[in-house]
Design an enzyme around this catalytic site. Structure first.
Site, PDB file in Angstrom:
ATOM      1  N   SER A  14       1.021  -1.320   0.256  1.00  0.00           N
ATOM      2  CA  SER A  14      -0.140   0.217  -0.360  1.00  0.00           C
ATOM      3  C   SER A  14       0.937   1.245  -0.282  1.00  0.00           C
ATOM      4  O   SER A  14       0.842   2.332  -0.551  1.00  0.00           O
ATOM      5  CB  SER A  14      -0.943  -0.197   1.051  1.00  0.00           C
ATOM      6  N   ARG A  66      23.358 -14.370   0.864  1.00  0.00           N
ATOM      7  CA  ARG A  66      22.860 -13.094   1.505  1.00  0.00           C
ATOM      8  C   ARG A  66      23.419 -12.177   0.218  1.00  0.00           C
ATOM      9  O   ARG A  66      22.093 -11.784  -0.478  1.00  0.00           O
ATOM     10  CB  ARG A  66      22.278 -12.358   2.905  1.00  0.00           C
ATOM     11  N   LEU A  94      19.040  -5.625   4.784  1.00  0.00           N
ATOM     12  CA  LEU A  94      19.867  -5.689   4.361  1.00  0.00           C
ATOM     13  C   LEU A  94      20.967  -5.492   4.705  1.00  0.00           C
ATOM     14  O   LEU A  94      21.089  -4.411   5.316  1.00  0.00           O
ATOM     15  CB  LEU A  94      19.418  -3.846   2.533  1.00  0.00           C
ATOM     16  N   ASN A 108      13.708   4.563   3.955  1.00  0.00           N
ATOM     17  CA  ASN A 108      12.707   3.060   4.668  1.00  0.00           C
ATOM     18  C   ASN A 108      12.181   3.878   5.021  1.00  0.00           C
ATOM     19  O   ASN A 108      11.863   5.077   6.040  1.00  0.00           O
ATOM     20  CB  ASN A 108      13.432   2.592   5.525  1.00  0.00           C
ATOM     21  N   HIS A 110       8.620   3.297   8.771  1.00  0.00           N
ATOM     22  CA  HIS A 110       9.207   2.235   9.574  1.00  0.00           C
ATOM     23  C   HIS A 110       7.811   2.806  10.616  1.00  0.00           C
ATOM     24  O   HIS A 110       7.245   4.198  10.443  1.00  0.00           O
ATOM     25  CB  HIS A 110      10.369   2.336  10.333  1.00  0.00           C
ATOM     26  N   ASP A 146      16.683  -0.025  11.417  1.00  0.00           N
ATOM     27  CA  ASP A 146      16.236   0.997  11.923  1.00  0.00           C
ATOM     28  C   ASP A 146      16.787   2.135  12.421  1.00  0.00           C
ATOM     29  O   ASP A 146      16.597   3.048  13.245  1.00  0.00           O
ATOM     30  CB  ASP A 146      14.684   0.663  12.615  1.00  0.00           C
TER      31      ASP A 146
HETATM   32  C1  GRF Z   1       3.461  -0.602   6.691  1.00  0.00           C
HETATM   33  O1  GRF Z   1       3.071  -0.513   7.748  1.00  0.00           O
HETATM   34  C2  GRF Z   1       5.921   0.030   7.065  1.00  0.00           C
HETATM   35  O2  GRF Z   1       6.076   0.174   7.791  1.00  0.00           O
HETATM   36  C3  GRF Z   1       6.255  -1.314   7.545  1.00  0.00           C
HETATM   37  O3  GRF Z   1       5.134  -2.656   6.874  1.00  0.00           O
HETATM   38  C4  GRF Z   1       4.163  -2.047   6.760  1.00  0.00           C
HETATM   39  C5  GRF Z   1       3.488  -2.472   5.221  1.00  0.00           C
HETATM   40  O4  GRF Z   1       2.681  -2.141   4.581  1.00  0.00           O
HETATM   41  N1  GRF Z   1       7.480  -1.907   6.615  1.00  0.00           N
HETATM   42  P1  GRF Z   1       2.567  -1.696   2.902  1.00  0.00           P
HETATM   43  O5  GRF Z   1       3.135  -3.208   2.400  1.00  0.00           O
HETATM   44  O6  GRF Z   1       3.501  -0.750   2.498  1.00  0.00           O
HETATM   45  O7  GRF Z   1       1.117  -2.177   2.565  1.00  0.00           O
END
Ligand code: GRF
Length: 190
Positions: A14, A66, A94, A108, A110, A146
């Site tokens: 999303s 990896r 990563l 990213n 978070h 993070d």
């Molecule tokens: C989000 O809450 C993102 O911050 C976390 O995982 C979720 C992913 O949601 N790392 P989507 O795949 O973007 O719907």
């Protein structure tokens, strides 16, 4: 010229969708050139296909190491002349091998107000800590998980009746607004 971005996903996608939607704006300074999933079953790949975006699956399970997986990722990004990588629900850590190649061009999102609640299950962690305010963070990716310079944050209230799921939903809605805002600013300053 719009910045050529790739969005890396693992699941529902999303955030990828909200980034791709924003990028369609004529004056938006970035364009989604590629969506990559490490998970062949990610719902987000279908969404990206339906939006007419170029997609590709690089299944991490097909690589013993990896580093080999990350090498493929890097090759794919370079072949597509990607300038900036946005992790959006990408659930693979990563390693420094990849991070060093893309440092400064790797973002990213978070689902917590970093530096609070790194790692997984951030909504459970916030409820357990009896936080009144929770939210999300867009940051640059560095070797430590993070961490990295914070580029933007959005807050949401924690309500007394919240469950991890209801809180996750509220945070996700905030993520969908925050990530495009931060991306716009980041690209404008490149
Ligand atoms: C989000 O809450 C993102 O911050 C976390 O995982 C979720 C992913 O949601 N790392 P989507 O795949 O973007 O719907």
């Amino acid at each position: 010229m719009k910045t050529r971005i790739a969005v890396l996903i693992s699941g529902s996608g999303s955030n990828m969708q909200s980034l791709a939607h924003a990028c369609r704006g004529a004056d938006f300074p970035a364009k989604v050139e590629l969506v990559i999933s490490n998970n062949p079953k990610a719902k987000g790949i279908g969404i990206a296909d339906a939006m007419g975006l170029k997609t590709c699956v690089i299944n991490h399970r097909e690589f013993e190491q990896r580093k080999e997986f990350e090498q493929q990722l890097d090759i794919k990004l370079r072949n597509n002349r990607i300038e900036l990588v946005c992790l959006a629900g990408f659930m693979r850590v990563l390693s420094p091998f990849f991070v060093q190649k893309w440092q400064g061009r790797l973002l990213n999102i978070h689902p917590s107000l970093l530096p609070k609640f790194r790692g997984l299950n951030t909504h459970e962690q916030a409820l357990k800590a009896k936080e009144k305010i929770h939210g999300c963070t867009v940051h640059e990716v560095v070797n430590e998980l993070d961490s990295g310079p914070i580029l933007g944050q959005a807050e949401v209230p924690v309500l007394p009746e919240d469950t991890p799921a209801s809180l996750a939903q509220r945070v996700l809605a905030a993520e969908h607004k925050l990530y495009p805002q931060v991306l716009r600013e980041f690209c404008a300053n490149l």
